[in-house]
Design an enzyme around this catalytic site. Structure first.
Site, PDB file in Angstrom:
ATOM      1  N   TRP A   1       0.846  -1.200   0.000  1.00  0.00           N
ATOM      2  CA  TRP A   1       0.000   0.000   0.000  1.00  0.00           C
ATOM      3  C   TRP A   1       0.878   1.246   0.000  1.00  0.00           C
ATOM      4  O   TRP A   1       1.786   1.363   0.822  1.00  0.00           O
ATOM      5  CB  TRP A   1      -0.917   0.028   1.238  1.00  0.00           C
ATOM      6  CG  TRP A   1      -1.621   1.342   1.353  1.00  0.00           C
ATOM      7  CD1 TRP A   1      -2.625   1.809   0.545  1.00  0.00           C
ATOM      8  CD2 TRP A   1      -1.343   2.402   2.292  1.00  0.00           C
ATOM      9  NE1 TRP A   1      -2.985   3.079   0.926  1.00  0.00           N
ATOM     10  CE2 TRP A   1      -2.221   3.458   1.994  1.00  0.00           C
ATOM     11  CE3 TRP A   1      -0.441   2.541   3.356  1.00  0.00           C
ATOM     12  CZ2 TRP A   1      -2.218   4.659   2.720  1.00  0.00           C
ATOM     13  CZ3 TRP A   1      -0.444   3.730   4.083  1.00  0.00           C
ATOM     14  CH2 TRP A   1      -1.330   4.782   3.777  1.00  0.00           C
TER      15      TRP A   1
ATOM     16  N   GLU B   1      -3.205  -2.969  -2.402  1.00  0.00           N
ATOM     17  CA  GLU B   1      -4.289  -2.298  -1.677  1.00  0.00           C
ATOM     18  C   GLU B   1      -4.576  -0.910  -2.236  1.00  0.00           C
ATOM     19  O   GLU B   1      -3.687  -0.072  -2.337  1.00  0.00           O
ATOM     20  CB  GLU B   1      -3.916  -2.182  -0.185  1.00  0.00           C
ATOM     21  CG  GLU B   1      -5.036  -1.616   0.686  1.00  0.00           C
ATOM     22  CD  GLU B   1      -4.638  -1.527   2.154  1.00  0.00           C
ATOM     23  OE1 GLU B   1      -3.448  -1.354   2.458  1.00  0.00           O
ATOM     24  OE2 GLU B   1      -5.550  -1.619   3.013  1.00  0.00           O
TER      25      GLU B   1
ATOM     26  N   LYS C   1      -7.054   2.720  -2.309  1.00  0.00           N
ATOM     27  CA  LYS C   1      -7.664   3.600  -1.309  1.00  0.00           C
ATOM     28  C   LYS C   1      -8.297   4.789  -2.012  1.00  0.00           C
ATOM     29  O   LYS C   1      -7.823   5.215  -3.058  1.00  0.00           O
ATOM     30  CB  LYS C   1      -6.570   4.066  -0.344  1.00  0.00           C
ATOM     31  CG  LYS C   1      -7.078   4.838   0.847  1.00  0.00           C
ATOM     32  CD  LYS C   1      -6.007   4.952   1.912  1.00  0.00           C
ATOM     33  CE  LYS C   1      -6.494   5.834   3.036  1.00  0.00           C
ATOM     34  NZ  LYS C   1      -5.589   5.826   4.169  1.00  0.00           N
TER      35      LYS C   1
ATOM     36  N   ASP D   1      -9.742  -3.200   1.686  1.00  0.00           N
ATOM     37  CA  ASP D   1      -9.798  -2.688   3.060  1.00  0.00           C
ATOM     38  C   ASP D   1     -11.169  -2.056   3.259  1.00  0.00           C
ATOM     39  O   ASP D   1     -11.605  -1.235   2.435  1.00  0.00           O
ATOM     40  CB  ASP D   1      -8.668  -1.663   3.262  1.00  0.00           C
ATOM     41  CG  ASP D   1      -8.609  -1.096   4.678  1.00  0.00           C
ATOM     42  OD1 ASP D   1      -9.664  -0.628   5.171  1.00  0.00           O
ATOM     43  OD2 ASP D   1      -7.532  -1.109   5.288  1.00  0.00           O
TER      44      ASP D   1
ATOM     45  N   HIS E   1     -11.667   1.781   2.796  1.00  0.00           N
ATOM     46  CA  HIS E   1     -11.036   2.465   1.662  1.00  0.00           C
ATOM     47  C   HIS E   1     -11.954   2.818   0.508  1.00  0.00           C
ATOM     48  O   HIS E   1     -11.519   2.994  -0.621  1.00  0.00           O
ATOM     49  CB  HIS E   1      -9.865   1.628   1.146  1.00  0.00           C
ATOM     50  CG  HIS E   1      -8.684   1.662   2.058  1.00  0.00           C
ATOM     51  ND1 HIS E   1      -7.422   1.294   1.682  1.00  0.00           N
ATOM     52  CD2 HIS E   1      -8.584   2.077   3.345  1.00  0.00           C
ATOM     53  CE1 HIS E   1      -6.581   1.444   2.705  1.00  0.00           C
ATOM     54  NE2 HIS E   1      -7.271   1.909   3.723  1.00  0.00           N
TER      55      HIS E   1
ATOM     56  N   HIS F   1      -8.617  -6.482   4.453  1.00  0.00           N
ATOM     57  CA  HIS F   1      -8.231  -5.718   5.640  1.00  0.00           C
ATOM     58  C   HIS F   1      -9.515  -5.371   6.368  1.00  0.00           C
ATOM     59  O   HIS F   1     -10.280  -4.521   5.915  1.00  0.00           O
ATOM     60  CB  HIS F   1      -7.479  -4.439   5.240  1.00  0.00           C
ATOM     61  CG  HIS F   1      -6.005  -4.631   5.186  1.00  0.00           C
ATOM     62  ND1 HIS F   1      -5.110  -3.598   5.097  1.00  0.00           N
ATOM     63  CD2 HIS F   1      -5.262  -5.763   5.255  1.00  0.00           C
ATOM     64  CE1 HIS F   1      -3.876  -4.080   5.090  1.00  0.00           C
ATOM     65  NE2 HIS F   1      -3.943  -5.395   5.182  1.00  0.00           N
TER      66      HIS F   1
ATOM     67  N   ASP G   1     -11.806   6.792   6.743  1.00  0.00           N
ATOM     68  CA  ASP G   1     -11.001   5.603   7.026  1.00  0.00           C
ATOM     69  C   ASP G   1     -10.379   5.738   8.411  1.00  0.00           C
ATOM     70  O   ASP G   1      -9.166   5.834   8.557  1.00  0.00           O
ATOM     71  CB  ASP G   1      -9.917   5.480   5.938  1.00  0.00           C
ATOM     72  CG  ASP G   1      -9.060   4.241   6.107  1.00  0.00           C
ATOM     73  OD1 ASP G   1      -9.583   3.228   6.610  1.00  0.00           O
ATOM     74  OD2 ASP G   1      -7.871   4.287   5.736  1.00  0.00           O
TER      75      ASP G   1
ATOM     76  N   ASP H   1     -10.194   3.731  10.913  1.00  0.00           N
ATOM     77  CA  ASP H   1      -9.552   2.549  11.492  1.00  0.00           C
ATOM     78  C   ASP H   1      -9.952   2.279  12.934  1.00  0.00           C
ATOM     79  O   ASP H   1      -9.115   1.989  13.791  1.00  0.00           O
ATOM     80  CB  ASP H   1      -8.018   2.634  11.340  1.00  0.00           C
ATOM     81  CG  ASP H   1      -7.591   2.401   9.904  1.00  0.00           C
ATOM     82  OD1 ASP H   1      -7.799   1.285   9.412  1.00  0.00           O
ATOM     83  OD2 ASP H   1      -7.084   3.340   9.262  1.00  0.00           O
TER      84      ASP H   1
ATOM     85  N   ASP I   1      -6.922  -4.621  10.401  1.00  0.00           N
ATOM     86  CA  ASP I   1      -6.173  -3.378  10.193  1.00  0.00           C
ATOM     87  C   ASP I   1      -6.917  -2.232  10.874  1.00  0.00           C
ATOM     88  O   ASP I   1      -7.794  -1.609  10.279  1.00  0.00           O
ATOM     89  CB  ASP I   1      -6.013  -3.117   8.681  1.00  0.00           C
ATOM     90  CG  ASP I   1      -5.210  -1.847   8.412  1.00  0.00           C
ATOM     91  OD1 ASP I   1      -4.521  -1.361   9.319  1.00  0.00           O
ATOM     92  OD2 ASP I   1      -5.276  -1.343   7.269  1.00  0.00           O
TER      93      ASP I   1
HETATM   94  C1  RNT Z   1      -3.896   2.559   5.114  1.00  0.00           C
HETATM   95  C2  RNT Z   1      -3.969   1.117   4.780  1.00  0.00           C
HETATM   96  C3  RNT Z   1      -2.808   0.278   5.265  1.00  0.00           C
HETATM   97  C4  RNT Z   1      -2.366   0.642   6.652  1.00  0.00           C
HETATM   98  C5  RNT Z   1      -1.322  -0.298   7.237  1.00  0.00           C
HETATM   99  C6  RNT Z   1      -0.709   0.240   8.489  1.00  0.00           C
HETATM  100  O1  RNT Z   1      -5.041   3.244   4.855  1.00  0.00           O
HETATM  101  O2  RNT Z   1      -5.154   0.585   5.248  1.00  0.00           O
HETATM  102  O3  RNT Z   1      -3.158  -1.060   5.157  1.00  0.00           O
HETATM  103  O4  RNT Z   1      -3.428   0.738   7.535  1.00  0.00           O
HETATM  104  O5  RNT Z   1      -0.387  -0.574   6.282  1.00  0.00           O
HETATM  105 ZN    ZN Z   2      -5.413  -1.511   5.137  1.00  0.00          ZN
END
Ligand code: RNT
Ligand code: ZN
Length: 419
Positions: free
Chosen positions: A183, A224, A226, A260, A263, A287, A295, A297, A327
Site C-alpha cells: 500500500w 491495496e 484507497k 480494506d 477504503h 483488511h 477511514d 480505522d 487493520d
Molecule cells: C492505510 C492502509 C494500510 C495501513 C497499514 C498500516 O489506509 O489501510 O493497510 O493501515 O499498512
Molecule cells: Zn489496510
C-alpha cells in the site's frame, strides 16, 4: 457463570432443526487463519531508530497510556492479546518494525532485521505476514513508488524488493505462506493536472519489484487501493480502478487484490465487491477495519458489514481462499483490549456466518421462492449464537464472555502502567 455446556447443547438442538452441524462449523471457524496486525500495539510507530511520527494520511488518535515501546514489549502484548482470541492466528508485521543496533534505512533492510520476529513466530508455531512501509519516512513526503523523481522512486522500489525477500524468509522460517500487502499513500491534496503519469510510474515500480524478485517463493502479494487519505483528499495514485487493473492485468498466481473496509466511498461496501473480484481472481486479501465517516480505522465491531463480509465468503464458498487480516489502530483505549475486541469480533462474525442454513437459502432462491429466502435469512438474526460462541471460547480456553476484561485490566495495572 451459567452452565456453558448446557447452553451449547440447547443451541445445538436449535441449529440442528435447520440441518446445521454446529461442531463442524466451529471447526471451520477455528482453522481459518486471521492475521493479527502488530501495529495496534504501538500506534503504528515501529522501532526504527529515527525521529518522526506517523505519516501517509493515516492517523491514530488518543493518548491512552501503556503503548509498547520496544519489540519485546510489543511481542509480549501480542501474546497477551492472543491468549484471549480463539482460532488460528498469524501475526502481521510492518517493515518499520525492523530491529537493528544502528539505523538501517528502508531500502537496505534484510531478513536479519526480522530474525527476532521469525524466531518468536517459530517458537509459537504461528505464521507471519508482512508489509512494506511506504510512509512515515522523509522520502515519502510527496510520493513513493509513483514519484516523478527517479532517485525517490528507485529508493522505494528497492524497499519493495527487500520486503519480498523478507516475506520469503518468513515463509522459509515458519513453513507458512507469507502474505505481503503493498500500500502506498501517494496522492495529492489538490486535483493534479496530470493524473496519468503517477499511475504509469506506480505501475512501472510494481512491475520492477515483481520482476526483480520473481524467484521469491511462498509469498502472496496483495495490492491495496484507497479512495483518499488525510492531506491527500483529491487524488490517490493507487485508486481502486488502478489496483484492480493492475491485479487483473498481471494475471498472476500471487498478485491479488486487497480490499480494506475503510477504503471506499461511505456507501460502498466490501461485502458487495467480493463476488465480482472472485469472478476473475482465485484469492483476495481482506483488511478488516471499521470506518466511521472516513477511514478512521476504529476497532472492528460485530456489526452488519463485518457479518455481511463473512456471510458472503461462506456463501461464495471462499472462506478458505481469502486471506483475512485485521487493520485498525485505536490509541484511545487499552491497546490490548482493542486487539481482543477487534479480533474476537472478526472470528465471531465468521462463526455467525457459518451458523446459517446456507444450502437451504441457496435452494430456496434457486426455486424462485423469494419470500422464503427473506424469511429464512431473517430468522437467523436472533439465533442463540452467543451460546455457541461462549462454548467455543470455553473449549479453546480463551475465556468465556468478559472474563478477559478483568485480566487485561490486571495486566494494565501490573505491566502497561509501569512502562
Ligand atoms: C492505510 C492502509 C494500510 C495501513 C497499514 C498500516 O489506509 O489501510 O493497510 O493501515 O499498512
Ligand atoms: Zn489496510
Amino acid at each position: 457463570m451459567y452452565d456453558v455446556e448446557k447452553g451449547y447443547e440447547l443451541a445445538k438442538e436449535y441449529y440442528a432443526q435447520y440441518g446445521i452441524d454446529v461442531d463442524k462449523m466451529i471447526e471451520i471457524a477455528d482453522k481459518t487463519p486471521i492475521s493479527m496486525h502488530c501495529w495496534q500495539g504501538d500506534d503504528v510507530l515501529g522501532f526504527e531508530k529515527k525521529e518522526g511520527g506517523l505519516s501517509g494520511g493515516i492517523q491514530t488518535t488518543g493518548n491512552y497510556p501503556g503503548r509498547a515501546t520496544t519489540p519485546d514489549e510489543l511481542r509480549a502484548d501480542i501474546e497477551k492479546a492472543m491468549s484471549y482470541i480463539p482460532g488460528e492466528l498469524k501475526v502481521n508485521v510492518h517493515a518499520n518494525y525492523a530491529e537493528a543496533d544502528t539505523f538501517v534505512d528502508r531500502d537496505a533492510i534484510t531478513p536479519e532485521n526480522f530474525k527476532n520476529w521469525a524466531d518468536w513466530a517459530v517458537e509459537k508455531g504461528i505464521g507471519l505476514d508482512f508489509n512494506p512501509t511506504y510512509f512515515s519516512h522523509p522520502k515519502s513526503d510527496k510520493a513513493t513508488l509513483s514519484s516523478a523523481d527517479e532517485d525517490i522512486r528507485k529508493f522505494w522500489v528497492k524497499h519493495g524488493i527487500a520486503c519480498r525477500r523478507i516475506g520469503e524468509y518468513f515463509y522459509k522460517r515458519t513453513g507458512k505462506v507469507c502474505v505481503i500487502n503493498h500500500w502506498t499513500p501517494d496522492g495529492d491534496k489538490e486535483f493534479p493536472i496530470d493524473t496519468l503519469t503517477p499511475r504509469t510510474q506506480l505501475k512501472k515500480s510494481y512491475d520492477e519489484i515483481f520482476e526483480a524478485t520473481k524467484d521469491v517463493e511462498g509469498v502472496m502479494d496483495g495490492i491495496e487501493s484507497k479512495v483518499f487519505g488525510i492531506g491527500a483528499e483529491s487524488f490517490t495514485a493507487g485508486s481502486h480502478e488502478f489496483c484492480m487493473g493492475y491485479v487483473m492485468k498481471a494475471n498472476s498466481d500471487h498478485i491479488i487484490m486487497t480490499l480494506d473496509t475503510g477504503h471506499y466511498h461511505p456507501t460502498e461496501v466490501v461485502s458487495a465487491k467480493l463476488a465480482s473480484v472472485y469472478t476473475f481472481s482465485d484469492h483476495v486479501l481482506l483488511h478488516v477495519s471499521r470506518p466511521i465517516r472516513w477511514d478512521s480505522d476504529h476497532v472492528v465491531a460485530f456489526d452488519d458489514e463485518t457479518k455481511s463480509i463473512m456471510e458472503e465468503l461462506v456463501r461464495l464458498d471462499k472462506l478458505g481462499d481469502t486471506y483475512i487480516a485485521t487493520d485498525f489502530f485505536d490509541a484511545s483505549i487499552n491497546r490490548i483490549a482493542a486487539w481482543v475486541i477487534g479480533l474476537r469480533n472478526t472470528r465471531k462474525a465468521m462463526l455467525y456466518a457459518l451458523l446459517q442454513p446456507t444450502e437451504l437459502m441457496k435452494k430456496t432462491e434457486a426455486a424462485g421462492d423469494v419470500s422464503g429466502r427473506l424469511a429464512i435469512s431473517q430468522e437467523f438474526k436472533a439465533a442463540p449464537f452467543a451460546l455457541v460462541w461462549d462454548y467455543y471460547c470455553a473449549k479453546t480456553n480463551k475465556g468465556v464472555g468478559l472474563k478477559w476484561l478483568d485480566e487485561v485490566r490486571e495486566y494494565e495495572k501490573n505491566v502497561l502502567l509501569k512502562r
